[in-house]
Structures are given as structure tokens and as C-alpha cells.
Design a protein around this motif. Structure first.
Motif, short mmCIF file in Angstrom:
data_model
loop_
_atom_site.label_atom_id
_atom_site.label_comp_id
_atom_site.label_asym_id
_atom_site.label_seq_id
_atom_site.Cartn_x
_atom_site.Cartn_y
_atom_site.Cartn_z
N GLU A 225 -11.85 -30.69 -6.83
CA GLU A 225 -12.14 -31.40 -7.86
C GLU A 225 -12.51 -32.88 -7.61
O GLU A 225 -13.54 -33.16 -8.17
N GLY A 226 -12.03 -33.45 -6.77
CA GLY A 226 -12.12 -34.98 -6.37
C GLY A 226 -13.47 -34.98 -5.65
O GLY A 226 -14.54 -35.93 -5.98
N ILE A 227 -13.88 -33.86 -4.97
CA ILE A 227 -15.17 -33.91 -4.24
C ILE A 227 -16.28 -34.01 -5.16
O ILE A 227 -17.16 -34.46 -5.17
N ASP A 228 -16.12 -32.88 -6.19
CA ASP A 228 -17.09 -32.66 -7.38
C ASP A 228 -17.40 -34.02 -7.92
O ASP A 228 -18.50 -34.44 -8.54
N ARG A 229 -15.91 -35.05 -8.09
CA ARG A 229 -16.22 -36.25 -8.96
C ARG A 229 -17.17 -37.25 -7.90
O ARG A 229 -18.05 -37.89 -8.50
N VAL A 230 -16.86 -37.29 -6.91
CA VAL A 230 -17.30 -38.50 -5.91
C VAL A 230 -18.69 -38.07 -5.54
O VAL A 230 -19.56 -38.97 -5.13
N ALA A 231 -18.98 -36.73 -5.65
CA ALA A 231 -20.49 -36.38 -5.15
C ALA A 231 -21.47 -36.88 -6.09
O ALA A 231 -22.75 -36.89 -5.62
N LEU A 232 -20.92 -37.20 -7.45
CA LEU A 232 -21.89 -37.67 -8.40
C LEU A 232 -22.35 -38.85 -8.19
O LEU A 232 -23.51 -39.34 -8.52
N THR A 233 -21.68 -39.96 -7.29
CA THR A 233 -21.84 -41.18 -6.98
C THR A 233 -22.23 -41.68 -5.48
O THR A 233 -22.98 -42.38 -5.34
N PHE A 234 -21.61 -40.67 -4.53
CA PHE A 234 -21.62 -41.28 -3.05
C PHE A 234 -22.23 -40.13 -2.46
O PHE A 234 -22.36 -39.30 -2.84
N ALA A 235 -22.72 -40.53 -1.23
CA ALA A 235 -23.43 -39.74 -0.22
C ALA A 235 -22.23 -39.05 0.34
O ALA A 235 -21.21 -39.24 0.33
N ARG A 236 -22.77 -37.69 0.87
CA ARG A 236 -21.85 -36.97 1.28
C ARG A 236 -20.85 -37.65 2.53
O ARG A 236 -19.78 -37.26 2.64
N SER A 238 -19.58 -40.38 2.67
CA SER A 238 -18.61 -41.11 2.10
C SER A 238 -17.53 -40.53 1.18
O SER A 238 -16.93 -41.23 0.57
N TRP A 239 -17.84 -39.11 1.13
CA TRP A 239 -16.90 -38.39 0.14
C TRP A 239 -15.49 -38.65 0.60
O TRP A 239 -14.66 -39.01 -0.39
N ILE A 240 -14.88 -38.31 1.82
CA ILE A 240 -13.66 -38.20 2.07
C ILE A 240 -12.87 -39.89 1.81
O ILE A 240 -11.99 -39.97 1.31
N ASP A 241 -13.88 -40.86 2.31
CA ASP A 241 -13.42 -42.18 2.09
C ASP A 241 -13.01 -42.59 0.69
O ASP A 241 -12.32 -43.49 0.44
N ASN A 242 -13.66 -41.99 -0.36
CA ASN A 242 -13.53 -42.29 -1.85
C ASN A 242 -12.68 -41.36 -2.36
O ASN A 242 -12.67 -41.48 -3.77
N LEU A 243 -12.15 -40.46 -1.71
CA LEU A 243 -11.24 -39.59 -2.57
C LEU A 243 -9.82 -40.25 -2.88
O LEU A 243 -9.59 -41.08 -1.88
N GLY A 244 -9.11 -39.94 -3.86
CA GLY A 244 -7.98 -40.62 -4.13
C GLY A 244 -6.79 -39.98 -3.51
O GLY A 244 -6.78 -39.58 -2.27
N GLN A 245 -5.60 -39.96 -4.33
CA GLN A 245 -4.34 -39.37 -3.46
C GLN A 245 -4.49 -38.01 -3.28
O GLN A 245 -3.73 -37.27 -2.57
N GLU A 246 -5.17 -37.21 -4.05
CA GLU A 246 -5.28 -35.86 -3.92
C GLU A 246 -5.61 -35.37 -2.55
O GLU A 246 -4.91 -34.30 -2.01
N PHE A 247 -6.40 -36.36 -1.85
CA PHE A 247 -6.66 -35.84 -0.37
C PHE A 247 -5.53 -36.21 0.69
O PHE A 247 -4.97 -35.32 1.23
N VAL A 248 -4.80 -37.45 0.22
CA VAL A 248 -3.77 -37.83 1.11
C VAL A 248 -2.50 -36.87 0.96
O VAL A 248 -2.16 -36.32 1.81
N ILE A 249 -2.45 -36.19 -0.28
CA ILE A 249 -1.19 -35.41 -0.49
C ILE A 249 -1.70 -33.89 0.08
O ILE A 249 -0.67 -33.39 0.79
N HIS A 250 -2.95 -33.73 0.12
CA HIS A 250 -3.20 -32.39 0.70
C HIS A 250 -3.05 -32.45 2.22
O HIS A 250 -2.63 -31.44 2.87
N ARG A 251 -3.45 -33.43 2.86
CA ARG A 251 -3.53 -33.62 4.14
C ARG A 251 -2.05 -33.80 4.71
O ARG A 251 -1.42 -33.10 5.57
N ALA A 252 -1.08 -34.47 4.04
CA ALA A 252 0.26 -34.85 4.37
C ALA A 252 0.97 -33.28 4.29
O ALA A 252 1.96 -33.03 5.16
N PHE A 253 0.82 -32.62 3.12
CA PHE A 253 1.44 -31.30 2.86
C PHE A 253 1.01 -30.27 3.91
O PHE A 253 1.95 -29.29 4.10
N SER A 254 -0.07 -30.51 4.62
CA SER A 254 -0.59 -29.36 5.53
C SER A 254 0.66 -29.38 6.69
O SER A 254 0.94 -28.29 7.48
#
Length: 336
Positions: A225-236, A238-254
Motif C-alpha cells: 500500500e505504501g508503494i502504491d502511495r509513493v509511486a504517485l510522486t517518486f521515481a521507482r 526512490s520508492w524504498i527511501d520514501n516509504l514510512g514505518q511500514e517498511f521498517v516494521i516489515h523488515r524488522a519482523f522478518s
């Protein structure tokens, strides 16, 4: 029984293919390739050129989806989700109609064709299960439940489209697919003749691993969902750099998912009859981790997204099969 078992396995594989195809639809942004359901642009064979559509096709299909959303909102309100219903009806983006894209239209249409084929598989499985009613009634009941779930999945899928891929509807759609996988794994296991496995204290680790995996899948949907959001504004890039806490949580929980499964794999490896499960989990976990890492460091390649999703769902199926095969009592109790 042999025919039933083979059909149940074929149906399970077909569902996994559909999950992969669904991942392709998601990663290519083809979810709204067909703005109506079950037809595509009002036809059973979708158009290949925009000239085949009326000039005001955006207004036509926006109005069609608005009518469907009105009905969807009534269902949501009836179950107490008034706020969610209101958001669907008042969010102007829900009725935004995309420009026609033949490639995306056919990707989504292929996804629907695969879904219809799986529906036929499951209907055939239910019909075949009727012959087992007297001796294996649980297989007939499970097959019927799976048929109902597939119908529910198709019905709900129409609202996923009408709501313009509202994020929470995609998440529900995904977890309904996992429930269907669970039923098919159960049916295949109960129609097979493999012996159960006894490993002291492994049952709890399997349950913990499954819960962690499902939680991680949910976190993954938040990242999507976060990627869908940032894809509207940023180039591919830069997607990861502009994701919020959802990516940090997903990576840590792995790490939690990985640790739990490593402990489980060690326990399985010490038992002769469970090594096949250990090997399967090793391959699947390595594949999932590598795919996830590659997406994080190489700007989320579109081809890796469905692979990452497929590996996670197959892992769920393996863990659930293992759960069904495990004896809940310790080996000493069984021997006594």
C-alpha cells in the motif's frame, strides 16, 4: 480416492498459480485493466484498442462502479462498518477511471480466466467428493466449504474492482486466498495415506511460525500500500527511501519469522520423517529472503513482487501441512 487426491493436488497447484498471476496483476498495476466484473469493458472478450470503446467510456464505467459501490456500502453498513462505507462513497479517487491500456486489460483478463478455471476445478472436486460421503464425509464437507469460499472470493473480487482497488479490500482478498489454500491443503492431507510425525514440542513452534508468517504477510500488504502511495510522486529508484514505518516494521519482523523457522527446521532435521519439510522450508525461506532483499536494494523490480508473494504463500501451505501431520502428544505418551 486416488482420483480425488490427484484432483485436490492439481487444484492446490492451480490456486498457487492464480496467486502468482494475481501478484503479476498487482506489480504491473493492471488491477483496473477491466473496470467492470465479471465482463471486461462489457464484453467476454476484451478490446485491444481504445477505438473499440465509446468516447465517454470513463464516465460510463465510473457510473457503473458507483452503482456497485452503493450496494457494497449497504453491506458494510449492515455489518457495522459505517465509517468504511462512507469513505468508499465519499472518496473521489474511488471513481477515477484509468486510461485504456490494452496490455493491462489483457493481464487482468488472463487473471480472471485462471480464476474461472480454478472455480471449475473446485466444483469438480466437490462433485467427486459426493462419492465419498458415506466413508469420508469430512472431505465432502471441506470440499463444499472450499466451493463456498471460492464463490465468496469471486463475489468480493467484484467489489475490489468497483472500489478502484481500495487497499483494505486487496488485503482481505489476499487472506481469503490463504484460507482457500488452507482448506485445499487439509483436503489433500486427509485424502493421502502418509503417516503422522511425532516430534516433541514441535507443535508449538509450527503454530508460532505460522502466526509470524501470516503477520508478516499482513505487514507486506502494508508495504505494498505504501508503494502504491509513493509511486504517485517518486521515481521507482526512490520508492524504498520514501516509504514510512511500514517498511521498517516489515523488515524488522522478518528476523522474527526467520528465527522461529530456523528453530523449527533444526527440530525437523533431527527426525527422519520430517526432513522433507525441513528441506522445503530451507528452500522457501532462502528464496523469500533473497527476493525481499533484492526488492529492497534494486528498486522493487516488478518481476520479483509476485515471486516474493508466491514463496510466502507456499511456505504457509507447507507449514499448515506440517501442522496437520504432527502428533500433538509427545513420543513417550504415544509409546505408552
Amino acid at each position: 480416492m486416488r482420483s480425488f487426491r490427484r484432483l485436490s493436488l492439481s487444484t492446490l497447484v492451480a490456486v498457487y498459480i492464480l496467486i502468482f498471476v494475481g501478484g503479476v496483476v498487482r506489480s504491473t498495476g493492471s488491477g483496473m485493466g477491466c473496470p467492470d466484473w465479471p465482463k471486461c469493458f462489457g464484453s467476454w472478450v476484451p478490446p485491444t484498442e481504445v477505438s473499440q470503446l465509446p468516447e465517454n467510456y470513463k464516465e460510463v464505467y465510473a457510473a457503473y462502479r458507483d452503482k456497485k459501490n452503493q450496494r457494497f456500502a449497504k453491506y458494510l453498513s449492515a455489518f457495522g462498518f459505517e465509517e468504511t462505507a462512507s469513505k468508499i462513497l465519499t472518496n473521489p479517487q474511488v471513481l477515477n477511471e484509468n486510461d485504456f491500456n490494452a496490455t493491462k486489460t489483457w493481464i487482468e483478463y488472463i487473471n480472471r480466466i485462471v480464476g474461472v478455471i480454478i472455480g471449475l476445478f473446485i466444483f469438480a472436486l466437490f462433485l467427486l467428493s459426493l462419492r465419498l460421503w458415506n466413508k469420508e464425509r469430512k472431505l465432502t464437507l471441506a470440499s463444499f466449504a472450499t466451493l463456498i469460499l471460492v464463490g465468496l472470493q469471486g463475489w468480493f473480487g467484484s467489489f475490489v474492482v468497483s472500489s478502484n482497488l481500495t487497499t483494505w479490500t486487496i488485503t482481505v482478498h489476499m487472506f481469503l486466498a490463504l484460507i482457500i489454500v488452507g482448506f485445499l491443503v487439509y483436503i489433500f492431507k486427509e485424502s493421502s495415506y502418509g503417516q503422522n510425525i511425532t516430534i516433541a514440542s514441535a507443535y508449538g513452534w509450527v503454530v508460532a511460525s505460522m502466526i509470524a508468517l501470516l503477520t508478516q504477510v499482513f505487514f507486506g500488504t502494508q508495504v505494498r500500500e505504501g508503494i502504491d502511495r509513493v509511486a504517485l510522486t517518486f521515481a521507482r529508484e526512490s520508492w524504498i527511501d520514501n516509504l514510512g514505518q511500514e517498511f521498517v516494521i516489515h523488515r524488522a519482523f522478518s528476523w522474527i519469522v526467520l528465527i522461529l523457522n530456523v528453530i523449527l527446521i533444526v527440530k525437523l532435521w533431527k527426525t527422519g520423517g520430517a526432513k522433507i519439510f525441513a528441506l522445503a522450508l530451507i528452500v522457501l525461506l532462502l528464496g523469500t529472503v533473497l527476493a525481499g532483499t533484492a526488492m529492497a536494494y534494486f528498486a522493487v523490480p516488478a518481476f520479483l513482487q509476485p515471486v516474493h508473494l508466491l514463496l510466502a504463500t507456499v511456505t504457509f501451505g507447507i507449514l499448515f501441512m506440517l501442522l496437520l501431520r504432527l502428533n500433538r502428544r509427545s513420543e513417550s505418551v504415544l509409546n505408552n
